[in-house]
Design a protein around this motif. Structure first.
Motif, PDB file in Angstrom:
ATOM      1  N   LYS A  17     -14.730  21.674 -36.897  1.00  0.00           N
ATOM      2  CA  LYS A  17     -13.347  21.991 -36.493  1.00  0.00           C
ATOM      3  C   LYS A  17     -13.254  23.189 -35.563  1.00  0.00           C
ATOM      4  N   ARG A  18     -13.925  24.232 -36.302  1.00  0.00           N
ATOM      5  CA  ARG A  18     -14.092  25.811 -35.775  1.00  0.00           C
ATOM      6  C   ARG A  18     -14.747  25.735 -34.336  1.00  0.00           C
ATOM      7  N   PHE A  19     -15.858  24.811 -34.493  1.00  0.00           N
ATOM      8  CA  PHE A  19     -16.460  24.629 -33.079  1.00  0.00           C
ATOM      9  C   PHE A  19     -15.604  23.984 -32.158  1.00  0.00           C
ATOM     10  N   LYS A  20     -15.010  23.030 -32.321  1.00  0.00           N
ATOM     11  CA  LYS A  20     -13.845  22.297 -31.333  1.00  0.00           C
ATOM     12  C   LYS A  20     -12.861  23.326 -30.899  1.00  0.00           C
ATOM     13  N   ARG A  21     -12.339  24.124 -31.749  1.00  0.00           N
ATOM     14  CA  ARG A  21     -11.362  25.068 -31.488  1.00  0.00           C
ATOM     15  C   ARG A  21     -11.759  26.041 -30.639  1.00  0.00           C
ATOM     16  N   MET A  22     -12.951  26.468 -30.573  1.00  0.00           N
ATOM     17  CA  MET A  22     -13.730  27.630 -29.865  1.00  0.00           C
ATOM     18  C   MET A  22     -13.943  26.994 -28.543  1.00  0.00           C
ATOM     19  N   VAL A  23     -14.346  25.930 -28.360  1.00  0.00           N
ATOM     20  CA  VAL A  23     -14.884  24.948 -27.137  1.00  0.00           C
ATOM     21  C   VAL A  23     -13.563  24.925 -26.208  1.00  0.00           C
ATOM     22  N   GLU A  24     -12.381  24.525 -27.061  1.00  0.00           N
ATOM     23  CA  GLU A  24     -11.055  24.286 -26.289  1.00  0.00           C
ATOM     24  C   GLU A  24     -10.484  25.813 -25.911  1.00  0.00           C
ATOM     25  N   LYS A  25     -10.548  26.545 -26.622  1.00  0.00           N
ATOM     26  CA  LYS A  25     -10.186  28.234 -26.414  1.00  0.00           C
ATOM     27  C   LYS A  25     -11.048  28.805 -25.091  1.00  0.00           C
ATOM     28  N   GLU A  26     -12.462  28.547 -25.014  1.00  0.00           N
ATOM     29  CA  GLU A  26     -12.989  28.870 -23.769  1.00  0.00           C
ATOM     30  C   GLU A  26     -12.790  28.074 -22.647  1.00  0.00           C
ATOM     31  N   GLY A  27     -12.338  26.964 -22.832  1.00  0.00           N
ATOM     32  CA  GLY A  27     -11.987  26.234 -21.625  1.00  0.00           C
ATOM     33  C   GLY A  27     -13.324  25.438 -20.980  1.00  0.00           C
ATOM     34  N   ILE A  28     -14.451  25.104 -22.185  1.00  0.00           N
ATOM     35  CA  ILE A  28     -15.502  24.506 -21.461  1.00  0.00           C
ATOM     36  C   ILE A  28     -15.415  23.076 -21.169  1.00  0.00           C
ATOM     37  N   ILE A  29     -14.652  22.358 -21.723  1.00  0.00           N
ATOM     38  CA  ILE A  29     -14.440  20.906 -21.376  1.00  0.00           C
ATOM     39  C   ILE A  29     -13.706  20.822 -20.042  1.00  0.00           C
ATOM     40  N   ARG A  30     -12.476  21.501 -19.856  1.00  0.00           N
ATOM     41  CA  ARG A  30     -11.662  21.641 -18.845  1.00  0.00           C
ATOM     42  C   ARG A  30     -12.823  21.953 -17.548  1.00  0.00           C
ATOM     43  N   GLU A  31     -13.771  22.846 -17.735  1.00  0.00           N
ATOM     44  CA  GLU A  31     -14.200  23.421 -16.669  1.00  0.00           C
ATOM     45  C   GLU A  31     -15.316  22.223 -16.239  1.00  0.00           C
ATOM     46  N   PHE A  32     -15.870  21.745 -17.401  1.00  0.00           N
ATOM     47  CA  PHE A  32     -16.804  20.572 -17.076  1.00  0.00           C
ATOM     48  C   PHE A  32     -16.062  19.271 -16.148  1.00  0.00           C
ATOM     49  N   LYS A  33     -14.863  18.952 -16.655  1.00  0.00           N
ATOM     50  CA  LYS A  33     -14.148  17.854 -15.787  1.00  0.00           C
ATOM     51  C   LYS A  33     -14.146  18.174 -14.396  1.00  0.00           C
ATOM     52  N   LYS A  34     -13.853  19.776 -14.135  1.00  0.00           N
ATOM     53  CA  LYS A  34     -13.322  20.149 -12.994  1.00  0.00           C
ATOM     54  C   LYS A  34     -14.634  20.058 -12.181  1.00  0.00           C
ATOM     55  N   ARG A  35     -15.810  20.330 -12.601  1.00  0.00           N
ATOM     56  CA  ARG A  35     -17.000  20.258 -11.961  1.00  0.00           C
ATOM     57  C   ARG A  35     -17.873  19.159 -11.971  1.00  0.00           C
ATOM     58  N   GLU A  36     -16.993  17.928 -12.685  1.00  0.00           N
ATOM     59  CA  GLU A  36     -17.801  16.594 -12.642  1.00  0.00           C
ATOM     60  C   GLU A  36     -18.206  15.903 -11.341  1.00  0.00           C
ATOM     61  N   TYR A  37     -17.308  16.151 -10.423  1.00  0.00           N
ATOM     62  CA  TYR A  37     -17.559  15.655  -8.858  1.00  0.00           C
ATOM     63  C   TYR A  37     -17.445  16.683  -7.951  1.00  0.00           C
TER      64      TYR A  37
END
Length: 67
Positions: A17-37
């Motif tokens: 849970k702590r890891f997921k919160r940190m990943v969301e806070k840093e915007g890693i998933i959002r950045e990945f989806k933006k750079r996917e294509y």
């Protein structure tokens, strides 16, 4: 980059849970989806212009009632 340390007596679910919160806070998933294509530079520019236009309309709409 998200990095956590897990104590020996810490529950794994809590660490995840702590890891997921940190990943969301840093915007890693959002950045990945933006750079996917690949997105053409002109498309990026058009998207930014439209976003700025929406912000201006919203700001103007908010400011009208404050006289």
């Amino acid at each position: 980059m998200a990095h956590i340390t897990v104590d020996d007596n810490e529950m794994l679910e809590k660490a995840i849970k702590r890891f997921k919160r940190m990943v969301e806070k840093e915007g890693i998933i959002r950045e990945f989806k933006k750079r996917e294509y690949y997105e053409k530079p002109s498309t990026i520019l058009n998207r930014k212009k439209k976003a700025n236009a929406r912000k201006l309309v919203k700001r103007n709409r908010k400011g009208k009632g404050e006289y």
